[in-house]
Design a protein around this motif. Structure first.
Motif, PDB file in Angstrom:
ATOM      1  N   GLY A 132     -15.337 -11.913  -5.466  1.00  0.00           N
ATOM      2  CA  GLY A 132     -16.356 -12.215  -6.444  1.00  0.00           C
ATOM      3  C   GLY A 132     -17.662 -11.290  -6.308  1.00  0.00           C
ATOM      4  O   GLY A 132     -18.433 -10.920  -6.995  1.00  0.00           O
ATOM      5  N   ARG A 133     -17.861 -10.725  -5.039  1.00  0.00           N
ATOM      6  CA  ARG A 133     -18.920  -9.868  -4.939  1.00  0.00           C
ATOM      7  C   ARG A 133     -18.475  -8.311  -4.723  1.00  0.00           C
ATOM      8  O   ARG A 133     -19.121  -7.552  -5.126  1.00  0.00           O
ATOM      9  CB  ARG A 133     -19.593 -10.152  -3.546  1.00  0.00           C
ATOM     10  CG  ARG A 133     -20.151 -11.529  -3.451  1.00  0.00           C
ATOM     11  CD  ARG A 133     -21.245 -12.076  -4.283  1.00  0.00           C
ATOM     12  NE  ARG A 133     -22.638 -11.031  -4.106  1.00  0.00           N
ATOM     13  CZ  ARG A 133     -23.784 -11.355  -4.598  1.00  0.00           C
ATOM     14  NH1 ARG A 133     -23.966 -12.180  -5.622  1.00  0.00           N
ATOM     15  NH2 ARG A 133     -24.587 -10.358  -4.344  1.00  0.00           N
ATOM     16  N   CYS A 134     -17.377  -8.360  -4.285  1.00  0.00           N
ATOM     17  CA  CYS A 134     -16.457  -7.065  -4.165  1.00  0.00           C
ATOM     18  C   CYS A 134     -15.332  -6.887  -4.875  1.00  0.00           C
ATOM     19  O   CYS A 134     -14.452  -8.133  -4.792  1.00  0.00           O
ATOM     20  CB  CYS A 134     -16.319  -6.399  -2.881  1.00  0.00           C
ATOM     21  SG  CYS A 134     -17.950  -6.469  -2.079  1.00  0.00           S
ATOM     22  N   ASP A 135     -14.542  -5.741  -5.201  1.00  0.00           N
ATOM     23  CA  ASP A 135     -13.311  -5.627  -5.477  1.00  0.00           C
ATOM     24  C   ASP A 135     -12.598  -5.433  -4.247  1.00  0.00           C
ATOM     25  O   ASP A 135     -12.999  -4.717  -3.378  1.00  0.00           O
ATOM     26  CB  ASP A 135     -12.911  -4.690  -6.464  1.00  0.00           C
ATOM     27  CG  ASP A 135     -13.369  -5.000  -7.866  1.00  0.00           C
ATOM     28  OD1 ASP A 135     -13.314  -6.241  -8.236  1.00  0.00           O
ATOM     29  OD2 ASP A 135     -13.745  -3.971  -8.756  1.00  0.00           O
ATOM     30  N   ALA A 136     -11.542  -6.114  -3.857  1.00  0.00           N
ATOM     31  CA  ALA A 136     -10.759  -6.043  -2.506  1.00  0.00           C
ATOM     32  C   ALA A 136      -9.381  -6.028  -2.481  1.00  0.00           C
ATOM     33  O   ALA A 136      -8.676  -6.586  -3.570  1.00  0.00           O
ATOM     34  CB  ALA A 136     -11.443  -7.244  -1.524  1.00  0.00           C
ATOM     35  N   VAL A 137      -8.910  -5.455  -1.776  1.00  0.00           N
ATOM     36  CA  VAL A 137      -7.211  -5.367  -1.563  1.00  0.00           C
ATOM     37  C   VAL A 137      -7.020  -5.566  -0.283  1.00  0.00           C
ATOM     38  O   VAL A 137      -7.506  -5.033   0.863  1.00  0.00           O
ATOM     39  CB  VAL A 137      -6.810  -4.002  -2.116  1.00  0.00           C
ATOM     40  CG1 VAL A 137      -7.388  -2.776  -1.441  1.00  0.00           C
ATOM     41  CG2 VAL A 137      -5.255  -3.859  -2.090  1.00  0.00           C
ATOM     42  N   VAL A 138      -5.963  -6.474   0.179  1.00  0.00           N
ATOM     43  CA  VAL A 138      -5.617  -6.720   1.257  1.00  0.00           C
ATOM     44  C   VAL A 138      -3.907  -6.282   1.529  1.00  0.00           C
ATOM     45  O   VAL A 138      -3.108  -6.471   0.774  1.00  0.00           O
ATOM     46  CB  VAL A 138      -5.501  -8.329   1.708  1.00  0.00           C
ATOM     47  CG1 VAL A 138      -5.075  -8.588   2.992  1.00  0.00           C
ATOM     48  CG2 VAL A 138      -6.910  -9.061   1.281  1.00  0.00           C
ATOM     49  N   LEU A 139      -3.928  -5.573   2.398  1.00  0.00           N
ATOM     50  CA  LEU A 139      -2.673  -4.814   2.652  1.00  0.00           C
ATOM     51  C   LEU A 139      -1.984  -5.452   4.095  1.00  0.00           C
ATOM     52  O   LEU A 139      -2.490  -5.471   5.069  1.00  0.00           O
ATOM     53  CB  LEU A 139      -2.724  -3.430   2.817  1.00  0.00           C
ATOM     54  CG  LEU A 139      -3.470  -2.519   1.578  1.00  0.00           C
ATOM     55  CD1 LEU A 139      -3.321  -0.854   2.110  1.00  0.00           C
ATOM     56  CD2 LEU A 139      -2.479  -2.683   0.367  1.00  0.00           C
ATOM     57  N   GLU A 140      -0.869  -5.848   3.772  1.00  0.00           N
ATOM     58  CA  GLU A 140      -0.135  -6.743   4.938  1.00  0.00           C
ATOM     59  C   GLU A 140       1.359  -6.105   5.119  1.00  0.00           C
ATOM     60  O   GLU A 140       1.986  -5.985   4.392  1.00  0.00           O
ATOM     61  CB  GLU A 140       0.117  -8.031   4.604  1.00  0.00           C
ATOM     62  CG  GLU A 140       0.873  -8.895   5.482  1.00  0.00           C
ATOM     63  CD  GLU A 140       0.332  -8.965   6.921  1.00  0.00           C
ATOM     64  OE1 GLU A 140       1.377  -8.786   7.813  1.00  0.00           O
ATOM     65  OE2 GLU A 140      -0.690  -9.098   7.235  1.00  0.00           O
ATOM     66  N   ALA A 141       1.478  -5.736   6.309  1.00  0.00           N
ATOM     67  CA  ALA A 141       2.809  -5.289   6.718  1.00  0.00           C
ATOM     68  C   ALA A 141       3.857  -6.066   6.695  1.00  0.00           C
ATOM     69  O   ALA A 141       5.190  -5.630   6.167  1.00  0.00           O
ATOM     70  CB  ALA A 141       2.804  -4.658   8.182  1.00  0.00           C
ATOM     71  N   ARG A 142       3.644  -7.424   6.954  1.00  0.00           N
ATOM     72  CA  ARG A 142       4.971  -8.426   7.084  1.00  0.00           C
ATOM     73  C   ARG A 142       4.911  -8.987   5.406  1.00  0.00           C
ATOM     74  O   ARG A 142       4.298  -8.654   4.621  1.00  0.00           O
ATOM     75  CB  ARG A 142       4.593  -9.615   7.947  1.00  0.00           C
ATOM     76  CG  ARG A 142       4.440  -9.386   9.322  1.00  0.00           C
ATOM     77  CD  ARG A 142       3.740 -10.464  10.066  1.00  0.00           C
ATOM     78  NE  ARG A 142       4.611 -11.625   9.905  1.00  0.00           N
ATOM     79  CZ  ARG A 142       4.457 -13.011   9.632  1.00  0.00           C
ATOM     80  NH1 ARG A 142       3.291 -13.256   9.442  1.00  0.00           N
ATOM     81  NH2 ARG A 142       5.475 -13.840   9.637  1.00  0.00           N
ATOM     82  N   SER A 143       6.083  -9.753   5.242  1.00  0.00           N
ATOM     83  CA  SER A 143       6.426 -10.093   3.938  1.00  0.00           C
ATOM     84  C   SER A 143       5.594 -11.326   3.493  1.00  0.00           C
ATOM     85  O   SER A 143       5.914 -11.982   2.419  1.00  0.00           O
ATOM     86  CB  SER A 143       7.980 -10.518   3.869  1.00  0.00           C
ATOM     87  OG  SER A 143       8.254 -11.358   4.485  1.00  0.00           O
ATOM     88  N   ARG A 144       4.873 -11.834   4.476  1.00  0.00           N
ATOM     89  CA  ARG A 144       4.091 -13.068   4.183  1.00  0.00           C
ATOM     90  C   ARG A 144       2.716 -13.065   4.960  1.00  0.00           C
ATOM     91  O   ARG A 144       2.604 -12.406   5.784  1.00  0.00           O
ATOM     92  CB  ARG A 144       5.066 -14.367   4.798  1.00  0.00           C
ATOM     93  CG  ARG A 144       5.179 -14.383   6.202  1.00  0.00           C
ATOM     94  CD  ARG A 144       6.312 -15.307   6.434  1.00  0.00           C
ATOM     95  NE  ARG A 144       6.075 -16.798   6.260  1.00  0.00           N
ATOM     96  CZ  ARG A 144       6.804 -17.550   6.915  1.00  0.00           C
ATOM     97  NH1 ARG A 144       8.008 -17.597   7.107  1.00  0.00           N
ATOM     98  NH2 ARG A 144       6.403 -18.963   6.762  1.00  0.00           N
ATOM     99  N   VAL A 145       1.900 -13.687   4.409  1.00  0.00           N
ATOM    100  CA  VAL A 145       0.421 -13.821   4.706  1.00  0.00           C
ATOM    101  C   VAL A 145       0.355 -14.887   6.046  1.00  0.00           C
ATOM    102  O   VAL A 145       1.320 -15.659   6.306  1.00  0.00           O
ATOM    103  CB  VAL A 145      -0.601 -14.273   3.813  1.00  0.00           C
ATOM    104  CG1 VAL A 145      -0.699 -13.170   2.743  1.00  0.00           C
ATOM    105  CG2 VAL A 145      -0.180 -15.702   3.285  1.00  0.00           C
ATOM    106  N   GLY A 146      -0.716 -14.774   6.794  1.00  0.00           N
ATOM    107  CA  GLY A 146      -0.880 -15.870   7.899  1.00  0.00           C
ATOM    108  C   GLY A 146      -1.033 -15.406   9.315  1.00  0.00           C
ATOM    109  O   GLY A 146      -1.712 -15.882  10.018  1.00  0.00           O
ATOM    110  N   GLY A 147      -0.367 -14.049   9.635  1.00  0.00           N
ATOM    111  CA  GLY A 147      -0.409 -13.644  10.949  1.00  0.00           C
ATOM    112  C   GLY A 147      -0.096 -14.236  12.013  1.00  0.00           C
ATOM    113  O   GLY A 147       1.384 -14.655  11.925  1.00  0.00           O
ATOM    114  N   ASN A 148      -0.900 -14.828  13.152  1.00  0.00           N
ATOM    115  CA  ASN A 148      -0.457 -15.598  14.048  1.00  0.00           C
ATOM    116  C   ASN A 148      -0.182 -17.186  13.690  1.00  0.00           C
ATOM    117  O   ASN A 148       0.279 -17.966  14.508  1.00  0.00           O
ATOM    118  CB  ASN A 148      -1.363 -15.648  15.174  1.00  0.00           C
ATOM    119  CG  ASN A 148      -1.119 -14.128  15.983  1.00  0.00           C
ATOM    120  OD1 ASN A 148      -0.246 -13.477  15.829  1.00  0.00           O
ATOM    121  ND2 ASN A 148      -2.136 -14.140  16.753  1.00  0.00           N
TER     122      ASN A 148
END
Length: 408
Positions: A21-37
């Motif tokens: 909402g304050r910035c335009d952002a893009v999140v790039l994730e190597a895996r097929s799902r979010v969450g990490g650990n």
């Protein structure tokens, strides 16, 4: 301003949520799902549905911490969490009788607390003020000289299992980190911890669901970060290019080193000082590593063996069923395995404390930021969230969502 965030673990997603909402952002994730650990497995055991965590599984039941504040801001309330006792049973490999058995609700009165309980309690009670993070745990052990069994099978066994390091290496770890995890062991009442009913991965989904100006791309492993005239270009493994003004590397230190642009080589020095080890986990249905007597079971059951220590977590207190999450890095796997996964566990030595300070001096230079539990603390969820807050305060200090989380 456009922000590129590499990594959709909790630190990357919280950063995106805070600047959204304050910035335009893009999140790039190597895996097929979010969450990490935060990796949860949905299942049905003994007629009870549940989401069982393979990775991060609990946080302190502390309403003043970053994690509790984040849950409240996301609308997660008492319907979605359960507080459970963080009790422990300690056993030495090759033996059947536990050395220490914590208090646990419903444990029969006749069950003993083990031969080491009073000696462990005396050690913890005999300590002075919590030392500085630069002090190794060995400096705490030396003057109190606990018996080898107390030291190796309890005091060093628990942190060895948590961080995946040999028992003999624990004296090199930062003393406050070790003592934080020993807090409550051998107390008359086990401390409480908090578990998300939908699994810790549900927190990642909740964060993603509230993003409005942020794009999330999964299966988008970043191959390199190239300097550009007005910022950087993120190039993924498929050759797709994404121009951004600032970059947040919310990834483990080895990945961050690999992605550092040639124009900003300095952070590689502290990043290479972070060390980690692979720890393998299994979700399973047989109580392979727990005492034969069910009355001795605790939420966390620690077995010291062959210079290592590994924990088996019983999901009964949190889910009401006999499902177990066990470390199987150095022991034979159980018979009834449902799922497995491997994680890299940070080794929080005093050298890592120095590396965190050195890395902090590079934060924000040339529009490059670092997020993740390795940057701020011992490797828990609160550390990951605090790192995201610190990054967001530099990128989008006017974010209204920052007001809902405590300053790091």
């Amino acid at each position: 301003m456009r922000v590129g965030i590499v990594g959709a673990g909790i630190s990357g997603l919280v950063t995106a949520w805070l600047v959204d909402g304050r910035c335009d952002a893009v999140v790039l994730e190597a895996r097929s799902r979010v969450g990490g650990n935060a990796r949860s497995v949905a299942g049905w055991a003994a007629g009870v549905p549940g989401a069982f965590d393979l990775g991060t599984q609990e946080v302190a039941a502390d309403d003043s911490g970053p994690h509790a504040a984040l849950l409240a801001a996301l609308g997660v309330d008492g319907r979605h969490v359960v507080d459970v006792p963080s009790s422990h049973t300690f056993t030495a490999g090759g033996t059947t009788a536990p050395l220490l058995v914590d208090d646990h609700p419903g444990r029969p009165a006749h069950v003993g607390r083990g031969p080491l309980r009073e000696r462990v309690r005396a050690f913890l009670d005999g300590m002075g003020p919590t030392p500085d993070r630069d002090v190794p745990f060995g400096a705490v052990l030396a003057p109190l000289s606990p018996a080898p069994a107390v030291r190796d099978h309890v005091l060093c066994a628990l942190p060895a299992s948590l961080f995946g390091c040999p028992v003999a290496e624990v004296p090199r770890l930062s003393a406050p980190v070790v003592l934080a995890y020993l807090h409550g062991v051998a107390d008359d009442t086990a401390p409480r911890v908090r578990v998300l009913r939908g699994g810790m991965e549900s927190l990642a989904w909740a964060l993603a669901a509230q993003l409005t100006s942020t794009e999330i791309r999964t299966d988008a492993e970043v191959d390199r970060v190239e300097p550009a005239r007005d910022g950087y270009v993120l190039v993924d493994a498929a050759g797709r290019r994404c121009a951004v003004d600032q970059v947040v590397l919310a990834v483990p230190p080895p990945t961050a080193v690999r992605l550092l642009p040639a124009s900003v080589p300095g952070p590689a020095v502290p990043l290479r000082r972070f060390t980690s080890r692979p720890v393998r986990y299994a979700l399973h249905l047989d109580p392979a590593y727990l005492p034969g007597d069910r009355a001795l079971w605790s939420t966390h059951n620690v077995v010291a063996h062959d210079g290592w220590a590994e924990t088996s977590t019983w999901c009964g207190p949190s889910h009401g069923v006999d499902v177990f999450k066990s470390q199987i890095t150095h022991r034979a796997p159980p018979r009834r395995v449902l799922a497995t996964s491997t994680f890299q566990a940070l080794t929080p030595t005093t050298d890592v404390v120095d590396a965190q300070r050195e890395l902090a001096a590079w934060q924000g230079r040339e529009g490059l930021h670092f997020a993740g539990h390795h940057t701020t603390g011992p490797g828990d969820q609160d550390s990951a969230i605090a790192s995201a807050v610190a990054v967001a305060r530099r990128i989008a200090p006017g974010s209204t969502r920052l007001r809902s989380l405590p300053a790091p």
